[in-house]
Design a protein around this motif. Sequence first.
Motif, short mmCIF file in Angstrom:
data_model
loop_
_atom_site.label_atom_id
_atom_site.label_comp_id
_atom_site.label_asym_id
_atom_site.label_seq_id
_atom_site.Cartn_x
_atom_site.Cartn_y
_atom_site.Cartn_z
N SER A 161 -1.57 -1.33 2.08
CA SER A 161 -1.28 0.03 1.65
C SER A 161 -0.19 -0.09 0.60
O SER A 161 0.12 -1.19 0.13
CB SER A 161 -0.84 0.89 2.84
OG SER A 161 0.38 0.39 3.38
N SER A 162 0.44 1.00 0.23
CA SER A 162 1.45 0.92 -0.83
C SER A 162 2.63 0.04 -0.46
O SER A 162 3.13 -0.73 -1.27
CB SER A 162 1.96 2.33 -1.18
OG SER A 162 0.95 3.08 -1.81
N ASN A 298 8.02 2.94 7.05
CA ASN A 298 6.92 2.76 6.10
C ASN A 298 5.66 2.31 6.80
O ASN A 298 4.55 2.79 6.51
CB ASN A 298 7.31 1.73 5.03
CG ASN A 298 8.41 2.23 4.11
OD1 ASN A 298 8.66 3.42 3.99
ND2 ASN A 298 9.08 1.30 3.43
N SER A 301 4.19 5.15 8.97
CA SER A 301 3.65 6.24 8.15
C SER A 301 2.35 5.85 7.47
O SER A 301 1.42 6.67 7.38
CB SER A 301 4.67 6.66 7.09
OG SER A 301 5.85 7.15 7.68
N GLU A 302 2.26 4.61 6.98
CA GLU A 302 1.11 4.24 6.16
C GLU A 302 -0.02 3.60 6.96
O GLU A 302 -1.20 3.82 6.66
CB GLU A 302 1.55 3.29 5.04
CG GLU A 302 2.46 3.98 4.02
CD GLU A 302 2.74 3.13 2.80
OE1 GLU A 302 3.34 3.65 1.85
OE2 GLU A 302 2.35 1.94 2.79
N VAL A 356 9.10 5.70 2.12
CA VAL A 356 8.33 6.94 2.22
C VAL A 356 9.24 8.17 2.20
O VAL A 356 8.80 9.27 1.85
CB VAL A 356 7.46 6.95 3.49
CG1 VAL A 356 6.33 5.94 3.38
CG2 VAL A 356 8.30 6.72 4.74
#
Length: 764
Positions: A161-162, A298, A301-302, A356
């Motif tokens: 992910s990011s 992070n 969340s992702e 995030v």
Amino acid sequence: MKNIIIPVLLFLAFTSFAQTKDTDLVKYVNPLIGTHKMGHTYPGATVPFGMVQLSPETDTLLYEHNGKYNGPVYKYCAGYQYDDPTIVGFSHTHFSGTGHSDLGDFLIMPTTGKLQLNSGTEDHPEKGYRSAFSHENEVAEPNYYRVKLDDHNIIAELTTSSRVGFHQYTFPQSEQAHIILDLTSGIYNYADKNVWTFVRVENDTLITGYRQTSGWARTRTVYFAMSFSKPFVQYGSQDNSKPQVYRGFWGKFDQRKNFPEVAGRQLKFYFDFKTSENEKIKIKFALSPVSTEGALQNMLSEIPHWDFEEVKTNGQQLWNKELGKVVVNTLTPGDKVNFYTAMYHAFLGPTLYMDVNGEYRGLDQNNHKANGFTNYTTFSLWDTYRALHPLFNILQPKRNQDMIQSMIAHYDQSVHHMLPVWSHYANENWCMIGYHSVSVIADAIIKGNANFDVNKALDACVATANQKYYGAIDEYIQLGYVPDEKSGSSVSMTLEYAYDDWCIAQAAKKLNRMDVYDTFMKRSQNWKNVFDANTGYTRPRDGKGVFRKEFDVLSTHGQGFIEGNAWNYSLYVPHDAESMIKMMGGTKRFVTHLDSLFTMYLPDKFFAETEDITREGIIGNYVHGNEPAHHVAYLYNWTNEPWKTQERVRMILKKQYQPTPDGLGGNDDCGQMSAWYIFTSLGFYPVAPGSNEYALGSPAIQKATIALENGKTLIIDTKNQSDKNVYVQKVEVNGQPLKRLHLTHEEIMNGGTVTFYMGSRPKK
């Protein structure tokens, strides 16, 4: 009869729609392009502009810890070389296409059998944890990488992910399965690169910690949170720092088992498992520039789950969205692969640099929060101001605005208030020359893509251009040029400063700041102060105004230029081409000079001194692998032979870009080489960013449909296109003849259709 016709018509309609509405553009991207020789790209997994670049390392070390030389650092700027036979592991941060190296953080390697915590060597991988591999068992796609580690019989798969790297390792049945976390490994890794590392074992599935390094970036800290899908049986660590007393005796390494907190300069951790046949162990590895808490947030969340395929699919959907901004039909399948791989490389960076919640580490080494913008890092501005950021003003305007706001935040955090030169991870590297942030900012202001405080941005540009502690700017302001004794790149610096000054003037004029405009327009003419009319070339001169006597126009060694010589660098006046041509003897003489650039032969002695003399990226004395030449083929448009631009750019496309691992004629330089390819394939190029004009070339595509963020669509169409029909006969914009050799930014952003009529003979 109707029962037959209707299904046939429906089938034909469906197949036509499928051909024109191809949304799976990921399949045309080959991340292995540029991984061989000097392209310096990486093949691993990442999302567009992602903070995590999870990729294999085939080698990283410049020096082993015993001080033994282990190969040229320049070779491993991205950590991976296609012709290497072994993989050392998989790390989470990489530059794309740079000529300098850093990063390579948090290397992970799965192994089986006897535990080994040294990496081994290419010749003897069995003496360490590295493994042989074959390209036959390797797959590289946007946001997905897969390889078989032959020595351990493990299938490694990577996606992201990011901010989170997602590993999936398929093990054989083993009582001795290990996952190694090597915090000593890193690209550009001298033995003293690591300043400090810390690891905390929170429980039997969660690890946190950080790494501080002093490499290219002198003060860089990256935090992590690492989560396993399965509890480990036991764990341990080894500190490869200097010998120390451990349990009452001297030992080479400090080794500990099942100890929950360890700190040191050279830490390696291992985690032991027992695996069944084809059992998958997954790892989520999140990064943060601020804290381990930020890294964990992070991750939660992702990627709050353990579905590897979902993360892969989500990332590839992001890539299809970005790649779909330009839908092209090409002459050959290879051209299509080249085009979309160039799009892919262009959208790898600059990279996201915040958690995030918007927090990030600033240049002042304090924590900040990005309010109203996304913070980015990795600004290779000497390269990317030329074509990448102008491309973003068309295809990524919102992101480019955020990148400029990131630059202004850098300016605010700078002790002397200066915009970035070459920056990454809260550090200024002061690499290369010029102050090209001002080009990026001015280009956005001129083109109306400036959703930021434009007057503050202009003030930052002016302050940067007057910073006397940087790059002999004090002498440049006083004398009108950088004197020879102040820099070995004095001529290049003068030329690039003059261009940047012109950019400031254009932005000032747009904002009606005429006092600034007058000052910097005058400064933009400083390039003339290093032009020697007696030779027809720019040339170093000393502080007393005397031109250097011993001077070789073809040599790149100590002649006042960087990544070029007088013959090619004298053409670097993108903002005042007409005056440059006049000073070089007029149009006829200039065309002869420009022709010779592409046709002459240089002996090896004229090449830059690197570990290996190479002609990659070089056509005559035209060096496509060095950015100062990127606008040069378009300069014929300022003469009475513009058809030579069309001929040259099509030739460069064919010679310098191939759909193969060695298909890039030089470092991709954070997307600049790829941006040149995209613009040139579409038929126009920003010779002087800071202007709203794009010089016409010769499109290499059949048709391109560009979906603009403003909701409009631009179509680039060609008639009579072929590999031989490289000469433009006429151009129409929305059906009306174009009677000039450039397009404007307004014409592009207003959408419509630009039609190129092609032929096999020049339209003289």
